[in-house]
Design a protein around this motif. Structure first.
Motif, mmCIF file in Angstrom:
data_model
loop_
_atom_site.group_PDB
_atom_site.id
_atom_site.type_symbol
_atom_site.label_atom_id
_atom_site.label_comp_id
_atom_site.label_asym_id
_atom_site.label_seq_id
_atom_site.Cartn_x
_atom_site.Cartn_y
_atom_site.Cartn_z
ATOM 1 N N UNK A 219 1.450 5.033 6.248
ATOM 2 C CA UNK A 219 0.283 4.156 6.126
ATOM 3 C C UNK A 219 -0.157 3.702 7.517
ATOM 4 N N UNK A 220 0.805 3.340 8.361
ATOM 5 C CA UNK A 220 0.483 2.926 9.725
ATOM 6 C C UNK A 220 -0.231 4.034 10.490
ATOM 7 N N UNK A 221 0.182 5.272 10.290
ATOM 8 C CA UNK A 221 -0.469 6.406 10.963
ATOM 9 C C UNK A 221 -1.908 6.585 10.489
ATOM 10 N N UNK A 222 -2.137 6.429 9.194
ATOM 11 C CA UNK A 222 -3.507 6.542 8.662
ATOM 12 C C UNK A 222 -4.385 5.419 9.209
ATOM 13 N N UNK B 127 -5.785 -13.285 10.854
ATOM 14 C CA UNK B 127 -4.922 -13.778 11.922
ATOM 15 C C UNK B 127 -4.129 -12.602 12.470
ATOM 16 N N UNK B 128 -2.820 -12.714 12.459
ATOM 17 C CA UNK B 128 -1.972 -11.618 12.917
ATOM 18 C C UNK B 128 -1.549 -10.699 11.779
ATOM 19 N N UNK B 129 -1.917 -11.045 10.567
ATOM 20 C CA UNK B 129 -1.560 -10.236 9.397
ATOM 21 C C UNK B 129 -2.564 -9.105 9.201
ATOM 22 N N UNK B 130 -2.055 -7.995 8.725
ATOM 23 C CA UNK B 130 -2.890 -6.829 8.432
ATOM 24 C C UNK B 130 -2.815 -6.571 6.941
ATOM 25 N N UNK B 131 -3.969 -6.430 6.306
ATOM 26 C CA UNK B 131 -4.030 -6.168 4.872
ATOM 27 C C UNK B 131 -4.980 -5.012 4.603
ATOM 28 N N UNK C 75 -5.211 6.178 12.902
ATOM 29 C CA UNK C 75 -6.184 7.261 13.052
ATOM 30 C C UNK C 75 -7.535 6.912 12.416
ATOM 31 N N UNK C 76 -7.672 5.671 11.949
ATOM 32 C CA UNK C 76 -8.913 5.147 11.360
ATOM 33 C C UNK C 76 -9.324 5.868 10.075
ATOM 34 N N UNK C 77 -8.379 6.495 9.408
ATOM 35 C CA UNK C 77 -8.662 7.084 8.094
ATOM 36 C C UNK C 77 -8.547 6.033 7.001
ATOM 37 N N UNK D 208 0.838 -1.199 0.000
ATOM 38 C CA UNK D 208 0.000 0.000 0.000
ATOM 39 C C UNK D 208 0.873 1.250 0.000
ATOM 40 N N UNK D 209 1.935 1.232 0.778
ATOM 41 C CA UNK D 209 2.854 2.380 0.817
ATOM 42 C C UNK D 209 3.496 2.611 -0.555
ATOM 43 N N UNK D 210 3.869 1.525 -1.226
ATOM 44 C CA UNK D 210 4.441 1.680 -2.576
ATOM 45 C C UNK D 210 3.420 2.269 -3.534
#
Length: 78
Positions: A36-39, A51-55, A42-44, A25-27
């Motif tokens: 991206x982590x900050x967005x 599982x433990x993966x975030x997509x 902040x729930x934007x 996503x960052x790319x």
């Protein structure tokens, strides 16, 4: 004799993928993963937990970009 290679049907590109990692996503956004982590924090930008993966869904990324574009247009028009 000329040989040609055909892409494997199992080969996928980022454009074909429904779920993106935070790095992918960052790319796509041409920004740092931390942005991206900050967005996300902040729930934007909404994520899917596997599982433990975030997509991030591709359509969510497109929604986020459209929202950012619309927000910029509103500020610029004031």
């Amino acid at each position: 004799m000329e040989t040609t290679t055909h892409p494997s049907p199992l080969t996928t590109t980022a454009a074909d993928t429904l779920l993106l990692t935070l790095d992918e996503a960052a790319r796509q956004l041409r920004c740092a993963r931390r942005s991206v982590e900050r967005h996300v924090a902040s729930h934007r930008l909404h994520v899917v937990h596997l599982g433990r993966s975030v997509r991030i869904e591709r359509r969510e990324l497109e929604r986020f970009i459209a929202h950012m574009r619309d927000s910029y247009a509103e500020v610029r028009d004031e």
